[in-house]
Motif scaffolding. Structure first.
Motif, PDB file in Angstrom:
ATOM      1  N   HIS A   1      -0.840   5.526   1.418  1.00 47.76           N
ATOM      2  CA  HIS A   1       0.537   5.313   0.808  1.00 47.76           C
ATOM      3  C   HIS A   1       0.623   3.863   1.484  1.00 47.76           C
ATOM      4  CE1 HIS A   1       4.966   5.173   1.100  1.00 47.76           C
ATOM      5  NE2 HIS A   1       4.731   5.587  -0.174  1.00 47.76           N
TER       6      HIS A   1
ATOM      7  N   TYR B   1       0.830   9.517  -2.865  1.00 48.41           N
ATOM      8  CA  TYR B   1       0.329  10.033  -1.663  1.00 48.41           C
ATOM      9  C   TYR B   1       1.555  10.227  -0.629  1.00 48.41           C
ATOM     10  CZ  TYR B   1      -3.956   7.755  -2.786  1.00 48.41           C
ATOM     11  OH  TYR B   1      -4.971   7.345  -3.684  1.00 48.41           O
TER      12      TYR B   1
ATOM     13  N   ASP C   1       5.331   8.797   5.715  1.00 47.22           N
ATOM     14  CA  ASP C   1       4.068   8.380   6.028  1.00 47.22           C
ATOM     15  C   ASP C   1       3.989   8.064   7.481  1.00 47.22           C
ATOM     16  OD1 ASP C   1       5.348   6.028   5.874  1.00 47.22           O
ATOM     17  OD2 ASP C   1       3.980   4.939   4.346  1.00 47.22           O
TER      18      ASP C   1
END
Length: 536
Positions: free
Chosen positions: A366, A374, A391
């Motif tokens: 990502h 993602y 993330d």
């Protein structure tokens, strides 16, 4: 974690490599890799050929339950220690982690140092090693009882099993534990003297230990060796032996299936950095279990490169491959766990071994692609695993990432320019990056190694420099051991990945550069683990 240098690699200096002005006159070279030695060995089989036989799987499941009952019902202290040791050496301990953990915490609580009145060197040494491996800070002072009035270990200690157990225990030591350093010297000397007079299987055990202690051995390879040794032992257990053989072969089928998939992927689009490399070092196939951490390292490499426009073509290739590898890992995790059930779940169904790796991969991808798919993966899977939905959860911290990225490209600049860094420069970068990339490049003639830099700075011989770095490596292992003692700052499964990486380096560079040139010991070891099944 400390930086660990393989203690057996060849680093003999090149007279053309170091110049007084810090520059090298060596031109850019290609790696001297030999042609592939495996050919299409891992492409020939079909997926059906690599499925476990139903009867074999059923028998293994039955034996597993019998071994579990043995662990739970054993009531003799020494027998329990020997049983745990055998299970671990045979490579099947991952089936009984809970039972072994319960046994060792009970042993730790009931066998305190003050209450320990045992005079058996083997029992005390084995208990110390098993407890240290589990993370308990067992005191080495218990071994002082085996010293004489002058502070030296008693010459009457001649029982080889006891000496061997003490020898292995010393490699679980940390800095400042002088009694373990003294014990290592004492046991090494006496085991070497006794070796020519020993019979198999004890002679084989001693020879392997002197070559490389258990702490530094790759577990899957060690298990392959020990199965052959254990079946010669007078006190071997037939149930445990049969289970270990079946388990090894079933797990080998899984590794072969993984290698077939990886070989198909790399045959379609090989990466320059992996061309002509032994296939066993794709997804950690010779390392313990079948951990997929290299799968998530590809997105990291791609992201590192993507941050620098001048490496754009390389980053695109890495990123494209990382995307394909991530898709493969996510797709076949379910197939593996559903198809092989309990056999694979210790690897692919736990948070600490597989699911978190996929989340790491999604986080890196990502960051590299900004593809919301993602981030959505993290949000969906993260809810199941109880982690944050960003993330950054799996991104270490941004500052650390920037540091790794910066130092990685310092190494790359050295390689491209032919610059020979000072020892201080090399160390400051190597402690961040691990210097793995720079080390391999040095073998091609690009960058001077730390040994060559040390020789230049101190005016010493190659042998003297090697001795210095062997001592540094020994201290680094002590630091690793300390980091693995409870309470740990990070979960033990994560620490063990660092331990396993250090083990792979020790084994690969034990006699020569077994990574670049795999035609010697590396080929034989790969065959033992990945090609040749254990005779049942």
């Amino acid at each position: 974690m400390a930086l660990v240098l393989g203690s057996g690699h060849s680093d003999i200096p090149n007279s053309n490599q170091l110049q007084g002005n810090g520059k090298s006159i060596v031109g850019r070279k290609s790696a001297n890799y030999h042609p592939p030695i495996w050919g299409d060995r891992f492409l020939k089989s079909s997926l059906d050929d690599l499925k476990p036989d139903a009867l074999t799987q059923k028998r293994a499941d039955e034996l597993k339950e019998e071994v579990k009952r043995m662990l739970i019902t054993v009531n003799d202290h020494l027998h329990e220690l020997n049983l745990i040791d055998a299970i671990q050496r045979l490579g099947v301990a991952y089936h009984f982690e809970k039972e072994i953990a319960h046994a060792l915490i009970r042993i730790h609580n009931t066998c305190s140092d003050k209450e320990d009145d045992s005079d058996d060197l083997h029992t005390m040494s084995l208990r110390f090693r098993l407890l240290r491996q589990e993370g308990y800070n067992a005191s080495p002072n218990v071994f002082n009882k085996f010293k004489d009035g002058e502070g030296s270990f008693k010459k009457s200690l001649v029982h080889i099993r006891g000496l061997l157990s003490l020898y292995e225990a010393t490699y679980m030591g940390i800095r400042g534990e002088d009694v373990l350093d003294e014990a290592r010297g004492f046991t090494t000397e006496h085991l070497k003297l006794a070796l020519p007079h020993l019979n198999s299987p004890l002679s084989t055990l001693v020879e392997l230990a002197l070559e490389l202690p258990l702490r530094k051995r790759v577990e899957r390879l060690q298990s392959r060796y020990y199965i052959s040794i254990y079946q010669q032992e007078k006190e071997q257990d037939d149930t445990l032996l049969e289970f270990a053989k079946l388990d090894f072969n079933l797990l080998q089928l899984l590794h072969q299936r993984e290698l077939m998939e990886i070989s198909i992927a790399t045959a379609c689009e090989p990466l320059p950095v992996t061309k002509h490399r032994p296939p066993a070092f794709s997804p950690s196939a010779t390392a313990p279990a079948s951990q997929p951490e290299p799968l998530s390292s590809l997105p990291m490499q791609a992201l590192l490169s993507a941050n620098y426009k001048k490496h754009h073509s390389q980053s695109k290739l890495l990123l494209k491959t990382a995307i394909r590898v991530f898709a493969f890992a996510g797709k076949y995790r379910g197939s593996y766990s559903n198809g092989l059930k309990s056999y694979v779940c210790p690897f692919y169904c736990s948070y600490s071994v597989y699911q978190d790796e996929l989340l790491w991969g999604a986080a890196w991808l990502h960051k590299a692609t900004k593809n919301p798919a993602y981030l959505n993966y993290i949000q969906v899977k993260g809810q199941t695993l109880g982690v944050d939905e960003t993330d950054n959860t799996f991104g270490w911290d941004n500052q650390h990432f920037k540091e790794v990225s910066k130092h990685f490209f310092i190494e790359m600049e050295w390689l491209n320019s032919g610059y020979s860094p000072t020892l201080e420069e090399y160390t400051s970068v190597a402690l961040i990056t691990g210097a793995y990339f720079a080390y391999l490049e040095q073998m091609r003639g690009h960058v001077a190694s730390c040994i060559q830099i040390y020789m230049k700075k101190h005016g010493c011989t190659y042998e003297e420099a090697c001795e210095k770095f062997n001592r540094l490596a020994a201290d680094a292992w002590k630091d690793i051991n300390k980091e693995c003692l409870k309470p740990t700052e990070v979960p033990m499964p994560l620490l063990m990945r660092a331990v396993n990486f250090a083990r792979v380096i020790e084994v690969l560079y034990q006699h020569r550069d077994g990574y670049t040139n795999s035609t010697f010991e590396t080929k034989d070891r790969i065959s033992l683990v990945l090609v040749d099944p254990v005779p049942v």
